[in-house]
Design an enzyme around this catalytic site. Structure first.
Site, PDB file in Angstrom:
ATOM      1  N   ASP A 112      78.100 -66.124  50.356  1.00 16.03           N
ATOM      2  CA  ASP A 112      78.497 -66.973  51.498  1.00 16.03           C
ATOM      3  C   ASP A 112      77.541 -68.163  51.517  1.00 16.03           C
ATOM      4  O   ASP A 112      76.800 -68.379  52.474  1.00 16.03           O
ATOM      5  CB  ASP A 112      78.412 -66.170  52.802  1.00 16.03           C
TER       6      ASP A 112
HETATM    7 MG   LIG Z   1      75.037 -67.352  58.424  1.00 18.81          MG
END
Ligand SMILES: [Mg+2]
Ligand SMILES: Nc1ncnc2c1ncn2[C@@H]1O[C@H](COP(=O)(O)OP(=O)(O)O)[C@@H](O)[C@H]1O
Length: 262
Positions: A180
């Site tokens: 991410d």
């Molecule tokens: Mg974060």
């Protein structure tokens, strides 16, 4: 503060904290002077975060795990606080040359980690299985997708996107992947990378998992999405030059689309 396990309460005592609202995952983050407490739903992601943070100590710039506890529904991770500022801090957004230098450096730091005994592998087969689970259980967050993914010339719905992803899967080139890699999850201090945070998805995956999400986050931050003013001066060609990668746009699109199902 809400009820927390006594072992962690003992460490933090009455230290002052502020609540951080940057993350979008529904976790609660309490920032102390030199520590951070992250409380999130207990599950595979919080387990992976703890397991991988232990494995990565000394291998990558990440917070030190100070304590980890869980109960029936929540996990409590007390870690050291990374110094410096997020990559999307105004200081770096106004210095795009420095920002892209440091992002390229950060990505190379991930790729340099020896993954031969890495305990967490989320290859594309596994990722597509996880995506199928989300689609079948109606867990795709439709509020948080790129504007052209669905409807119009885009996909009809998450199910159609999943089918396309299965039919169009690219070859994999496996490295350590943050999973991410958006700007708020990378910290810089002056002209250096000071650390990576938010490690629930860190694992072995294709190199483009991180290239794609970092490119998306970089572009979106400059466009002024995420409630900030637009900024000027981003040259994405230079970003790829600094990365020493000839961009494979098919793979970039693929991994951005895959992320829509999470
Ligand atoms: Mg974060
Ligand atoms: N170890 C840390 N050091 C410094 N800041 C942190 C740390 N952990 C979290 N934060 C702050 O809290 C925010 C949210 O934490 P994060 O782990 O990214 O949660 P989320 O999964 O909700 O994005 C981060 O963007 C950062 O500002």
């Amino acid at each position: 503060m809400i009820q927390i396990p006594s072992k962690i309460q003992k460490i933090i005592g009455n230290e002052k904290y502020i609540i951080d609202n940057v993350g979008m995952s529904g976790s609660s983050v309490y920032v102390f002077e030199d520590k951070v407490l992250k409380i999130q739903a207990a599950g595979s992601e919080s387990e992976n975060e703890y397991l991988m943070m232990k494995w990565l100590q000394g291998k990558l710039l990440i917070p030190e795990v100070l304590a980890y506890e869980k109960d029936d529904s929540k996990s409590y991770l007390l870690m050291s606080r990374i110094s410096g500022a997020m990559a999307c801090d105004d200081y770096y957004m106004k210095a795009p040359e420095l920002l892209t230098d440091l992002l390229a450096k950060a990505i190379h730091m991930l790729w340099e980690v020896d993954i031969s005994d890495c305990p967490s592998i989320i290859n594309l087969d596994k990722k597509l299985e996880m995506a199928r689970y989300n689609v079948e259980h109606d867990l795709v967050d439709m509020e948080n997708v790129q504007p052209d993914t669905f409807g119009g010339d885009g996909f009809k719905n998450p199910k159609e996107l999943l089918e396309w992803l299965i039919e169009n899967r690219p070859e994999e080139d496996l490295v350590l992947s943050h999973g991410d890699l958006c700007l708020p999850n990378i910290f810089f201090m002056g002209k250096d990378v000071s650390g990576f945070i938010d490690l629930g998805k860190i694992c072995i995956a294709d190199r483009y998992q991180d290239i794609a999400l970092c490119y998306r986050s970089l572009s979106n931050n400059f466009k002024g999405i995420y409630g900030r003013a637009a900024c000027e001066g981003l040259d994405t060609d230079k970003f790829f030059e600094k990365l020493d990668v000839k961009p494979d746009w098919k793979k970039i699109r693929y991994y951005i689309l895959l992320d829509e199902l999470f």
